[in-house]
Design a protein around this motif. Structure first.
Motif, PDB file in Angstrom:
ATOM      1  N   ASP A  72       0.821  -1.210   0.000  1.00  0.00           N
ATOM      2  CA  ASP A  72       0.000   0.000   0.000  1.00  0.00           C
ATOM      3  C   ASP A  72       0.858   1.263   0.000  1.00  0.00           C
ATOM      4  OD1 ASP A  72      -2.182  -1.656   0.000  1.00  0.00           O
ATOM      5  OD2 ASP A  72      -2.681  -1.341   2.115  1.00  0.00           O
ATOM      6  N   ARG A  73       1.957   1.205   0.709  1.00  0.00           N
ATOM      7  CA  ARG A  73       2.847   2.376   0.755  1.00  0.00           C
ATOM      8  C   ARG A  73       3.456   2.649  -0.621  1.00  0.00           C
ATOM      9  NH1 ARG A  73       7.528   3.608   5.309  1.00  0.00           N
ATOM     10  NH2 ARG A  73       8.522   5.332   4.197  1.00  0.00           N
ATOM     11  N   LEU A  74       3.854   1.607  -1.323  1.00  0.00           N
ATOM     12  CA  LEU A  74       4.423   1.798  -2.652  1.00  0.00           C
ATOM     13  C   LEU A  74       3.352   2.210  -3.653  1.00  0.00           C
ATOM     14  CD1 LEU A  74       7.011  -1.106  -2.968  1.00  0.00           C
ATOM     15  CD2 LEU A  74       7.261   1.170  -1.960  1.00  0.00           C
ATOM     16  N   ALA A  75       2.149   1.682  -3.499  1.00  0.00           N
ATOM     17  CA  ALA A  75       1.057   2.032  -4.407  1.00  0.00           C
ATOM     18  C   ALA A  75       0.739   3.526  -4.342  1.00  0.00           C
ATOM     19  CB  ALA A  75      -0.189   1.215  -4.081  1.00  0.00           C
ATOM     20  N   ALA A  76       1.010   4.144  -3.199  1.00  0.00           N
ATOM     21  CA  ALA A  76       0.753   5.582  -3.053  1.00  0.00           C
ATOM     22  C   ALA A  76       1.708   6.423  -3.893  1.00  0.00           C
ATOM     23  CB  ALA A  76       0.857   5.981  -1.581  1.00  0.00           C
ATOM     24  N   VAL A  77       2.828   5.821  -4.315  1.00  0.00           N
ATOM     25  CA  VAL A  77       3.789   6.519  -5.183  1.00  0.00           C
ATOM     26  C   VAL A  77       3.340   6.260  -6.623  1.00  0.00           C
ATOM     27  CG1 VAL A  77       6.215   6.821  -5.793  1.00  0.00           C
ATOM     28  CG2 VAL A  77       5.599   6.095  -3.484  1.00  0.00           C
ATOM     29  N   ASN A  78       2.349   7.008  -7.075  1.00  0.00           N
ATOM     30  CA  ASN A  78       1.704   6.698  -8.351  1.00  0.00           C
ATOM     31  C   ASN A  78       2.239   7.495  -9.535  1.00  0.00           C
ATOM     32  OD1 ASN A  78       0.610   9.237  -7.991  1.00  0.00           O
ATOM     33  ND2 ASN A  78      -1.367   8.481  -7.285  1.00  0.00           N
ATOM     34  N   GLY A  79       3.205   8.361  -9.305  1.00  0.00           N
ATOM     35  CA  GLY A  79       3.815   9.107 -10.407  1.00  0.00           C
ATOM     36  C   GLY A  79       3.052  10.327 -10.867  1.00  0.00           C
ATOM     37  N   ALA A  80       1.990  10.668 -10.174  1.00  0.00           N
ATOM     38  CA  ALA A  80       1.201  11.838 -10.574  1.00  0.00           C
ATOM     39  C   ALA A  80       2.061  13.101 -10.554  1.00  0.00           C
ATOM     40  CB  ALA A  80       0.007  12.011  -9.635  1.00  0.00           C
ATOM     41  N   GLY A  81       2.069  13.815 -11.664  1.00  0.00           N
ATOM     42  CA  GLY A  81       2.820  15.060 -11.761  1.00  0.00           C
ATOM     43  C   GLY A  81       4.312  14.885 -11.948  1.00  0.00           C
ATOM     44  N   GLN A  82       4.752  13.648 -12.208  1.00  0.00           N
ATOM     45  CA  GLN A  82       6.176  13.381 -12.380  1.00  0.00           C
ATOM     46  C   GLN A  82       6.442  12.801 -13.763  1.00  0.00           C
ATOM     47  OE1 GLN A  82       6.725  10.637  -9.043  1.00  0.00           O
ATOM     48  NE2 GLN A  82       7.800  12.228  -7.906  1.00  0.00           N
ATOM     49  N   ASP A  83       7.649  13.094 -14.300  1.00  0.00           N
ATOM     50  CA  ASP A  83       8.022  12.415 -15.537  1.00  0.00           C
ATOM     51  C   ASP A  83       8.472  11.000 -15.167  1.00  0.00           C
ATOM     52  OD1 ASP A  83      10.863  12.264 -14.970  1.00  0.00           O
ATOM     53  OD2 ASP A  83      11.093  14.327 -15.665  1.00  0.00           O
ATOM     54  N   PRO A  84       8.621  10.081 -16.147  1.00  0.00           N
ATOM     55  CA  PRO A  84       8.937   8.686 -15.834  1.00  0.00           C
ATOM     56  C   PRO A  84      10.195   8.494 -14.996  1.00  0.00           C
ATOM     57  CG  PRO A  84       8.175   8.862 -18.090  1.00  0.00           C
ATOM     58  CD  PRO A  84       8.308  10.271 -17.576  1.00  0.00           C
ATOM     59  N   GLN A  85      11.246   9.275 -15.267  1.00  0.00           N
ATOM     60  CA  GLN A  85      12.471   9.116 -14.478  1.00  0.00           C
ATOM     61  C   GLN A  85      12.262   9.555 -13.036  1.00  0.00           C
ATOM     62  OE1 GLN A  85      16.229  10.361 -16.005  1.00  0.00           O
ATOM     63  NE2 GLN A  85      15.851   9.575 -18.071  1.00  0.00           N
ATOM     64  N   LEU A 133       4.965  -5.703 -10.163  1.00  0.00           N
ATOM     65  CA  LEU A 133       4.278  -5.133 -11.329  1.00  0.00           C
ATOM     66  C   LEU A 133       4.367  -3.608 -11.324  1.00  0.00           C
ATOM     67  CD1 LEU A 133       1.103  -7.407 -11.508  1.00  0.00           C
ATOM     68  CD2 LEU A 133       3.020  -7.348 -13.113  1.00  0.00           C
ATOM     69  N   GLN A 134       4.269  -2.998 -10.148  1.00  0.00           N
ATOM     70  CA  GLN A 134       4.370  -1.544 -10.075  1.00  0.00           C
ATOM     71  C   GLN A 134       5.763  -1.083 -10.473  1.00  0.00           C
ATOM     72  OE1 GLN A 134       3.648   0.212  -6.233  1.00  0.00           O
ATOM     73  NE2 GLN A 134       3.724   2.283  -7.028  1.00  0.00           N
ATOM     74  N   MET A 135       6.798  -1.748  -9.954  1.00  0.00           N
ATOM     75  CA  MET A 135       8.169  -1.374 -10.309  1.00  0.00           C
ATOM     76  C   MET A 135       8.418  -1.631 -11.793  1.00  0.00           C
ATOM     77  SD  MET A 135      11.036  -0.092  -9.188  1.00  0.00           S
ATOM     78  CE  MET A 135      11.082  -0.325  -7.389  1.00  0.00           C
ATOM     79  N   SER A 136       7.908  -2.739 -12.290  1.00  0.00           N
ATOM     80  CA  SER A 136       8.081  -3.082 -13.698  1.00  0.00           C
ATOM     81  C   SER A 136       7.456  -2.022 -14.605  1.00  0.00           C
ATOM     82  CB  SER A 136       7.451  -4.452 -13.974  1.00  0.00           C
ATOM     83  OG  SER A 136       7.608  -4.810 -15.329  1.00  0.00           O
ATOM     84  N   ALA A 137       6.279  -1.545 -14.240  1.00  0.00           N
ATOM     85  CA  ALA A 137       5.609  -0.504 -15.029  1.00  0.00           C
ATOM     86  C   ALA A 137       6.413   0.787 -15.013  1.00  0.00           C
ATOM     87  CB  ALA A 137       4.203  -0.268 -14.492  1.00  0.00           C
ATOM     88  N   ALA A 138       7.002   1.101 -13.867  1.00  0.00           N
ATOM     89  CA  ALA A 138       7.809   2.323 -13.770  1.00  0.00           C
ATOM     90  C   ALA A 138       9.075   2.199 -14.607  1.00  0.00           C
ATOM     91  CB  ALA A 138       8.152   2.602 -12.302  1.00  0.00           C
ATOM     92  N   VAL A 139       9.710   1.030 -14.585  1.00  0.00           N
ATOM     93  CA  VAL A 139      10.911   0.795 -15.396  1.00  0.00           C
ATOM     94  C   VAL A 139      10.559   0.892 -16.879  1.00  0.00           C
ATOM     95  CG1 VAL A 139      12.593  -0.957 -16.088  1.00  0.00           C
ATOM     96  CG2 VAL A 139      12.126  -0.580 -13.659  1.00  0.00           C
TER      97      VAL A 139
END
Length: 197
Positions: A72-85, A133-139
């Motif tokens: 749940d803590r990692l899911a909160a890091v959803n990338g909103a307002g951030q570029d992929p890097q 899966l979340q890390m994989s999507a970010a990569v």
């Protein structure tokens, strides 16, 4: 007459879980006993059975809470307002900060999850799968063309990121937030730019 539940019941269960994580990590789940756990918790063996029916139930609750909270803590890091890097950097940092203070739980997860029944393992591995899966999507979002047709490379890169983060507690002597943030940045640099950058 049924025994009433104390007002601090949940708090005491949390304390038992924290202590059990240390005992399991130090002595191994198979070798630890309920008597040993009760002694480490500073309560009687009868009292620990008021909170948990056995060692297996204690292990499952420990890992279920730890992995669900982590997911749940990692899911909160959803990338909103951030570029992929930026998103990948934020996620890598959050993983390492989420591990802070949970070395024992992390160790027990690695060594003892297989001791649980298959259905319970399935639930716990579901949390792990969600994080992968979340890390994989970010990569993948950092280099979508590179990974578009190469699922093996994406999986290997994703698991390499977790590999660098998961064993940090084994060799790092500095558990401070600053040290973890610095190491997370180093891992992100290696993933994004390679060793020569």
């Amino acid at each position: 007459m049924a025994r009433t539940i104390a007002k601090d019941y949940s708090e005491k269960r949390g304390q038992i879980l924290k202590t059990a994580a240390k005992v399991f990590a130090e002595h191994g789940f198979d070798r630890a006993s309920m008597s040993q756990l009760a002694k480490a918790c500073g309560i009687s063996k009868a009292n620990i059975y008021h909170y948990y029916g056995g060692k297996d139930a204690l292990l499952y609750d420990l890992l279920d809470r730890y992995l669900e909270d982590l997911r749940d803590r990692l899911a909160a890091v959803n990338g909103a307002g951030q570029d992929p890097q930026q998103h990948l950097r934020a996620l890598i940092t959050e993983v390492l900060l989420a591990y802070q203070g949970a070395d024992a739980e992390h160790s027990v997860q690695s060594s003892s999850l297989r001791a649980l029944p298959p259905e319970q393992q399935k639930t716990l591995r579901g949390y792990q799968r969600d994080m992968v899966l979340q890390m994989s999507a970010a990569v993948r979002s950092v280099a979508p063309q590179k990974f578009a047709d190469d699922k093996i490379a994406l999986h290997e890169t994703t698991m390499s990121v977790f590999g660098m983060l998961n064993w940090h507690y084994m060799w790092s002597r500095d558990n401070s937030t600053e040290a973890r943030t610095s190491y997370a940045a180093r891992v992100a640099d290696l993933v994004l730019h390679g060793i020569t950058a």
